[in-house]
Design an enzyme around this catalytic site. Structure first.
Site, short mmCIF file in Angstrom:
data_model
loop_
_atom_site.label_atom_id
_atom_site.label_comp_id
_atom_site.label_asym_id
_atom_site.label_seq_id
_atom_site.Cartn_x
_atom_site.Cartn_y
_atom_site.Cartn_z
N CYS A 115 33.87 33.99 20.31
CA CYS A 115 35.12 34.66 19.92
C CYS A 115 35.89 33.90 18.84
O CYS A 115 36.85 34.43 18.27
CB CYS A 115 36.00 34.90 21.14
SG CYS A 115 35.15 35.85 22.41
N HIS A 248 43.02 35.68 18.80
CA HIS A 248 41.88 36.42 19.32
C HIS A 248 42.38 37.39 20.39
O HIS A 248 43.19 37.04 21.24
CB HIS A 248 40.86 35.44 19.91
CG HIS A 248 39.80 36.12 20.72
ND1 HIS A 248 39.10 37.20 20.22
CD2 HIS A 248 39.34 35.90 21.98
CE1 HIS A 248 38.25 37.60 21.15
NE2 HIS A 248 38.38 36.84 22.22
N ASN A 278 38.30 43.39 24.09
CA ASN A 278 37.91 42.13 23.46
C ASN A 278 36.61 42.36 22.68
O ASN A 278 35.56 42.55 23.28
CB ASN A 278 37.72 41.07 24.56
CG ASN A 278 37.29 39.72 24.03
OD1 ASN A 278 36.92 39.59 22.87
ND2 ASN A 278 37.33 38.71 24.89
O1 UT7 Z 1 36.90 36.19 24.73
C1 UT7 Z 1 36.89 34.94 25.36
C2 UT7 Z 1 38.11 34.73 26.05
N1 UT7 Z 1 38.14 35.44 27.31
C3 UT7 Z 1 39.29 35.48 27.92
O2 UT7 Z 1 40.25 35.02 27.37
C4 UT7 Z 1 39.39 36.03 29.33
C5 UT7 Z 1 40.30 35.13 30.11
N2 UT7 Z 1 40.53 35.53 31.46
C6 UT7 Z 1 41.24 36.64 31.79
O3 UT7 Z 1 41.67 37.38 30.95
C7 UT7 Z 1 41.56 36.85 33.24
O4 UT7 Z 1 41.21 35.70 33.98
C8 UT7 Z 1 40.88 38.11 33.84
C9 UT7 Z 1 41.48 39.35 33.27
C10 UT7 Z 1 39.39 38.05 33.58
C11 UT7 Z 1 41.08 38.12 35.37
O5 UT7 Z 1 42.45 38.12 35.65
P1 UT7 Z 1 43.02 37.11 36.73
O6 UT7 Z 1 44.45 37.38 36.84
O7 UT7 Z 1 42.59 35.74 36.31
O8 UT7 Z 1 42.29 37.59 38.05
P2 UT7 Z 1 41.28 36.78 38.97
O9 UT7 Z 1 39.99 36.51 38.26
O10 UT7 Z 1 42.00 35.62 39.57
O11 UT7 Z 1 41.01 37.86 40.08
C12 UT7 Z 1 42.06 38.34 40.89
C13 UT7 Z 1 41.49 39.42 41.79
C14 UT7 Z 1 40.18 39.02 42.47
O12 UT7 Z 1 40.21 39.53 43.77
P3 UT7 Z 1 40.52 38.55 45.03
O13 UT7 Z 1 39.40 37.54 44.99
O14 UT7 Z 1 41.86 37.96 44.74
O15 UT7 Z 1 40.46 39.48 46.19
C15 UT7 Z 1 39.14 39.77 41.70
O16 UT7 Z 1 38.01 40.09 42.48
O17 UT7 Z 1 41.18 40.60 41.02
C16 UT7 Z 1 39.86 41.03 41.32
N3 UT7 Z 1 39.32 41.69 40.13
C17 UT7 Z 1 39.48 42.99 39.90
N4 UT7 Z 1 40.11 43.96 40.60
C18 UT7 Z 1 40.10 45.18 40.06
C19 UT7 Z 1 38.60 41.14 39.12
N5 UT7 Z 1 38.29 42.09 38.23
C20 UT7 Z 1 38.81 43.24 38.69
C21 UT7 Z 1 38.84 44.55 38.20
N6 UT7 Z 1 39.49 45.49 38.92
N7 UT7 Z 1 38.24 44.92 37.04
#
Ligand code: UT7
Length: 321
Positions: A115, A248, A278
């Site tokens: 990225c 980005h 993204n």
């Molecule tokens: O291009 C390279 C750069 N990439 C990035 O910058 C991505 C960086 N990361 C992010 O944007 C975020 O970490 C995410 C959007 C990927 C995830 O958001 P988060 O607030 O960090 O959520 P999390 O990974 O801590 O997950 C929270 C909960 C989890 O459930 P539990 O374990 O708390 O029960 C996940 O299983 O959200 C759940 N979850 C979802 N729920 C509904 C993860 N993906 C989804 C989804 N829909 N699509």
């Protein structure tokens, strides 16, 4: 002797016609429009047809950038394509693009910094031009990330989209590009990767994108703030001299945190992730081109471009349009 700088002479971009909304994803995955929008800011993304490889997307964006520059394709004397989803293992997507543009002989190569690839490519082209080794460089970010996603993994597949963006960077007697800072730390390779390769006719490892979202999020916010200050210092400029920030486009919460830490008002932040998702190396030139064509980013204004992603890689460029 007068110094040589580089300036952006034209921008272009291309998005595949097919739009995939959050609602469509929610029909077949355990997710919701609300979760995706609240956690990322993404509402939809574009998905390429099976027949459209990165070089095709790159070609459409490049033609628009070359047209905007007022040059003929034959004037291009360097082609750099940033992509992590190349058409083939080799030849490079840049060489395929060169042939599609109907030109030959100039150097053409791909940059692989995920990225951050466009910012890496732009800084590389700027150095070619400053060294007198090129006059009109075509720098492209082109991706079909839809091909490397596990469409059953809700933690990653909702985040990405396909597209391409391009700029023509031309030699000039004033900047243009004031400064670029590129960084990498391979110790973090494991938090964002497609850990597979081809061997003996088989895929060894995984052909799908894997990400530790939380760790990527935290590291991205940290390094985007650091590199913003580093590039401002390298250019001898203050935050107040920045008209627009194009980070980005991965997650609107990362971008807003970056702008806030920098003390930059929210309305100076360019956001396209809501409509594009993204698009990895394509996200920054796509956002730049969209803003230029909308008349939002105008000649003479100062823009900070920022990349961050797998590797781990990051970087920033300060440019006067
Ligand atoms: O291009 C390279 C750069 N990439 C990035 O910058 C991505 C960086 N990361 C992010 O944007 C975020 O970490 C995410 C959007 C990927 C995830 O958001 P988060 O607030 O960090 O959520 P999390 O990974 O801590 O997950 C929270 C909960 C989890 O459930 P539990 O374990 O708390 O029960 C996940 O299983 O959200 C759940 N979850 C979802 N729920 C509904 C993860 N993906 C989804 C989804 N829909 N699509």
């Amino acid at each position: 002797m007068s110094r040589i700088f580089s300036r952006i002479a034209g921008t272009g971009s291309y998005l595949p016609a097919r739009v995939m909304t959050n609602a469509e994803l929610a029909q077949r995955l355990d997710t919701s429009d609300q979760w995706i929008e609240e956690r990322t800011g993404i509402r939809q993304r574009h998905i390429a047809e099976q027949s459209q490889a990165s070089s095709e997307l790159a070609l459409a964006a490049s033609r628009r950038a070359i047209e905007a520059s007022g040059l003929q394709a034959q004037a291009i004397d360097l082609i750099i394509v940033a992509t992590s989803t190349p058409d083939y293992v080799f030849p490079s997507t840049a060489c395929l693009l060169q042939a599609k543009l109907g030109i030959a002989n100039c150097p053409a190569f791909d940059v692989q910094a995920v990225c951050s690839g466009f910012v890496y490519g732009l800084a590389t082209a700027d150095n070619f031009i400053r060294a007198g080794a090129a006059k009109h460089a075509l720098v492209v970010g082109a991706e079909v990330f839809s091909r490397i996603l596990d469409w059953n993994d809700r933690g990653t597949c909702v985040l990405f989209g396909d597209g391409a963006g391009a700029v023509v960077l031309s030699a000039c007697d004033r900047p243009g590009i004031h400064a670029s800072v590129l960084r990498a730390d391979g110790r973090h390779a494991g938090i964002l990767s497609v850990p597979g390769n081809l061997c003996g006719g088989k895929i060894v490892g995984s052909p799908f994108l894997q990400m530790q979202g939380n760790q990527v999020f935290k590291l991205a916010v940290k390094v985007l703030d650091e590199v913003a200050h580093e590039v401002l210092a390298a250019a001898g400029m203050q935050v107040a001299e920045v008209d627009w920030l194009i980070p980005h486009q991965a997650n609107v919460r990362i971008m807003e945190a970056t702008a806030k830490k920098l003390g930059l008002p929210r309305d100076k932040l360019v956001v396209t992730v809501d409509r594009h998702g993204n698009t990895s190396a394509a996200s920054v030139p796509l956002a730049l081109d969209e803003s230029v064509r909308a008349g939002k980013i105008r000649p003479g204004q100062r823009v900070m471009l920022q990349g961050v992603g797998g590797g781990f890689t990051w970087g920033a460029t300060l440019v006067t349009m």
